[in-house]
Every structure is written in structure tokens, then in C-alpha cells.
Design an enzyme around this catalytic site. Structure first.
Site, PDB file in Angstrom:
ATOM      1  N   GLY A 119     -29.816  -4.599  10.510  1.00 35.18           N
ATOM      2  CA  GLY A 119     -30.741  -4.694  11.645  1.00 35.18           C
ATOM      3  C   GLY A 119     -31.014  -6.131  12.044  1.00 35.18           C
ATOM      4  N   LYS A 143     -23.417   4.485  19.454  1.00 34.70           N
ATOM      5  CA  LYS A 143     -24.282   4.532  20.634  1.00 34.70           C
ATOM      6  C   LYS A 143     -24.325   3.245  21.436  1.00 34.70           C
ATOM      7  CE  LYS A 143     -27.421   8.053  18.876  1.00 34.70           C
ATOM      8  NZ  LYS A 143     -28.768   8.318  18.398  1.00 34.70           N
ATOM      9  N   GLY A 196     -24.128  -2.917   9.223  1.00 37.02           N
ATOM     10  CA  GLY A 196     -23.755  -2.128   8.057  1.00 37.02           C
ATOM     11  C   GLY A 196     -22.404  -1.442   8.114  1.00 37.02           C
ATOM     12  N   ARG A 240     -26.310  -7.692  -3.739  1.00 41.11           N
ATOM     13  CA  ARG A 240     -27.448  -8.450  -3.198  1.00 41.11           C
ATOM     14  C   ARG A 240     -28.050  -9.384  -4.252  1.00 41.11           C
ATOM     15  NH1 ARG A 240     -30.271  -3.872   0.728  1.00 41.11           N
ATOM     16  NH2 ARG A 240     -28.898  -4.298   2.485  1.00 41.11           N
TER      17      ARG A 240
END
Length: 399
Positions: free
Chosen positions: A378, A202, A355, A39
Site C-alpha cells: 500500500g 482493478k 504485493g 522482513r
């Protein structure tokens, strides 16, 4: 939101100006040592541009979750040291427990053109995550211009991502610009056919993404644990596979919606199943409507791999979010490897978001073959859902 029309650092004059740049330095630490500095490296092009163009650079970021109070183990000191190493100049850390304190104010006032400083962890302040005006104003008081280059937190309305943009001219850095160009471009004006591959555990996590992509894609491929909810809708016996019973009807609605819109909607036709959720469990391959009681699907099978690979071969653009099975286990990584290989060889514009799929393509050695790997889990999911990201919405539009 026209995310593609936002001003970047190249659209403004930064010379002689104090520029507050929000980066994503939320790096993993072990005993105070950075274990992965990706990062930090990703932020360097924006920082170097600002330095080379005579800006007085004030960097800020969060690190971990200090929950609004000063905790030395969440200090950005290791980041300042690593930045100094990469930039070849000393990056001083303003060691204020309240972030915008006497050190920060003095340092910012004395910065010369091309010099760089770093504020302490913005989440030392409880106001940060609540986006309270007083802290936004304090941050803004240090600078003349605000640059947001932290895509990973662009879906959060915090002081250092959106609040400060109310008080300073706000533009994006190269990292956010790249995310907007690749992901925004793929959704707004894709090279066709557009193929979306969605995996992960999910259905409920991906409902918004699937619904948004049905209107945009030519083909949608479903894998991972969430595929079993779709199989259940079709009346298949799925044994002990992962199931979200509350979402069976919704899964059916989405399949019907895709069919009505002429979208090719693919779910696995065979599966590699195991007796228990364990890397070394007894395993076998069975058709999707023949999973025996007491067995659970842990990866897509070889026939599904062929089906998915064929669909990927002719793609113009591929968006991939989520692995095809338990890809961290050697025994059940086959589906994810086959898909990663197909995407890498397709020649398509390939965008990897989220991710788990990023981890999978990186671990399997396909990262350098992908056009774009998103830096925000996200944030990339919400972007693919068509949601407005506050950190991008707050930036100025091009004239």
C-alpha cells in the site's frame, strides 16, 4: 514533499543514546513459528548500525491485527528469538500487555550501549492506530531519538510511525532510505526512457498511479484484469472479462491525456482467454477485439508479450506494479513471465512495487535480477501516486 531530503541514521550521533526504532516485523506465523522472516532480515542493517555505533536500541513493531487489546497469539516473542539468532546477542522482549509498562521502562533504563530490546506489539494499544497523543508520549519517554525503518506502514499515521516523531528527533533507517532513493529518484529524476508497467485486477485501484505517471513516463504498459476496461472504452467485445463499468470513461480520458502528452500508452492486442475462472479451464488466444461471449481474458497473449517486451528492451528505468494475468496459475503466467524476463534482461533500473508483482517475480525466480523490490504494498502504491506518506513526512529534513 521532498522525500529525498530526509535525515538518516548516519546524519545523527547515536552513541550512548536510547534509540527507539520502528521496524516492520509483521511476519507470517503458523502455530507460533515464523514461516517467512524476510522482513526481519531486511531490518538487520539498521539494527546492526545502531549497535555498532553505541546506541541503546529499543525496537518496536506491530504484528497482525490484535485490535487494540492484548492477545498472546500476536506476541512478538518469536521475533525476539529470531532477532537474537541473527544478531548473535540476546534480544529481550519487554513483556508488557500495555506495551510501555514496568518491564519496558526498567529494561530501557538499564540498557547498555550496543544492547537491543524489543517492545510488545504496538497494536495491543487501541491508541496506536488512532495516533493518540498519550501513547505517542509513552513511547517517546523511553528514548532520546526515533528511527523509522518501517516503509510498509509509512502510509499510516499511527503513534509508532508519526506520533512519536513530534516528541523526539526523527530520522529514517536504511530500509526507508533505500525506498526513498529508488522510488523517489525514479519519479523525480529517472534515467530515461521511463517505462511503467501496471497490472492487477482493478483500474480503480491504480487510477491515481496512472494519472501521476502519465506526467512522468515515456511509456505506460497496461495489463492484467484492468486492461479490459480500456478495451471496452475502445469498443472491443470483451466477453465475460473483468470490467469496471463505472471507470470506462475515466480509462478513455487517461488514454487521451497520455496521447496529448506524447506518452506511448500500450494495452494488450491479444489475450489468452478461458471459459471460466479456473486454472484448468479450456483456453485459447484471441485478438483484443474478438473475445467471444462466454469467455474471459486471463492473461495477455503472445503478440502482446512481444509488443510489451519490445517497449521494455530500451528502458532506462522500469517501474512495475501488478501482474499481467492470473500469474499464480501455471496456465496463465506466460505474460507475467515474459515481462519479468524482459525487465530482468533490460539492464534498466528496475523497481518492483506492490504485493502481487513482488510475489510474482519472487516465485518466478527473477527477484535477484531487479534493482529494487519494495517492502510496502500500500505504501509503494501511494508513493507512486505522488501522495505524501505521513511516516516519511514526519522525519527531519537535512539542513
Amino acid at each position: 514533499m521532498d522525500a529525498l531530503n530526509k535525515k538518516t541514521i548516519e546524519d545523527i550521533d547515536v552513541k550512548g543514546k536510547r534509540v527507539l526504532a520502528r521496524c516492520d516485523f509483521n511476519v507470517p506465523l503458523k502455530d507460533g513459528v515464523i514461516t517467512n522472516d524476510k522482513r526481519i532480515v531486511a531490518a538487520l542493517p539498521t539494527i546492526k548500525y545502531l549497535m555498532e555505533n553505541g546506541a541503546k536500541v529499543i525496537l518496536c513493531s506491530h504484528l497482525g491485527r490484535p485490535k487494540g487489546e492484548y492477545k498472546p497469539e500476536f506476541s512478538l516473542a518469536p521475533v525476539a528469538a529470531k532477532l537474537s539468532e541473527y544478531l548473535g546477542v540476546e534480544v529481550k522482549l519487554a513483556e508488557d500487555e500495555n506495551v510501555v509498562g514496568e518491564n519496558a521502562k526498567k529494561m530501557a533504563a538499564e540498557l547498555e550501549e550496543g544492547e537491543v530490546m524489543l517492545l510488545e506489539n504496538v497494536r495491543y494499544r487501541a491508541e496506536e492506530t488512532k495516533n493518540e497523543e498519550n501513547f505517542s508520549k509513552e513511547l517517546a519517554s523511553l528514548a532520546d531519538v526515533f528511527v523509522n525503518d518501517a516503509f510498509g506502514t509509512a502510509h499510516r499515521a499511527h503513534c509508532s510511525t508519526t506520533g512519536v516523531a513530534a516528541y523526539l528527533p526523527a530520522v529514517c533507517g536504511y530500509l526507508i532510505q533505500k525506498e526513498i532513493e529508488f522510488m523517489g529518484g525514479a519519479l523525480a529524476n529517472p534515467k530515461r526512457p521511463l517505462v511503467a508497467i501496471l497490472g492487477g485486477a482493478k483500474v480503480s485501484d491504480k487510477i491515481g498511479v496512472i494519472s501521476n505517471l502519465i506526467d512522468k513516463c515515456d511509456t505506460i504498459i497496461i495489463g492484467g484484469g484492468m486492461a479490459y476496461t480500456f478495451m471496452k472504452y475502445l469498443g472491443h467485445s470483451i466477453g465475460d472479462s473483468l470490467l469496471e463499468a463505472d471507470w470506462i470513461e475515466k480509462a478513455g480520458e487517461m488514454m487521451a491525456d497520455a496521447e496529448a502528452k506524447g506518452v506511448n500508452f500500450l494495452i494488450p492486442i491479444d489475450n489468452k482467454v478461458g471459459r471460466e475462472y479456473d486454472e484448468n479451464t479450456e483456453a485459447m488466444v484471441v485478438n483484443s477485439d474478438e473475445i467471444p461471449e462466454g469467455w474471459m481474458g486471463l492473461d495477455i497473449g503472445p503478440a502482446s508479450q512481444d509488443l510489451f517486451v519490445d517497449a521494455i528492451k530500451g528502458a532506462g528505468t522500469v517501474i512495475w506494479n501488478g501482474p499481467m494475468g492470473v500469474s499464480e496459475w501455471k496456465n496463465f503466467e506466460g505474460g507475467t513471465v515474459a515481462v519479468a524476463n524482459a525487465v530482468a534482461e533490460s539492464g534498466a533500473i528496475s523497481i518492483i512495487g506492490g504485493g502481487d508483482s513482488v510475489a510474482a517475480v519472487t516465485k518466478l525466480g527473477f527477484a535477484d535480477k531487479m534493482s529494487h523490490i519494495s517492502t510496502g504494498g500500500g505504501a509503494s502504491l501511494e508513493f507512486l501516486e505522488g501522495k505524501e506518506l505521513p511516516g516519511i513526512a514526519a522525519l527531519q529534513d537535512k539542513d
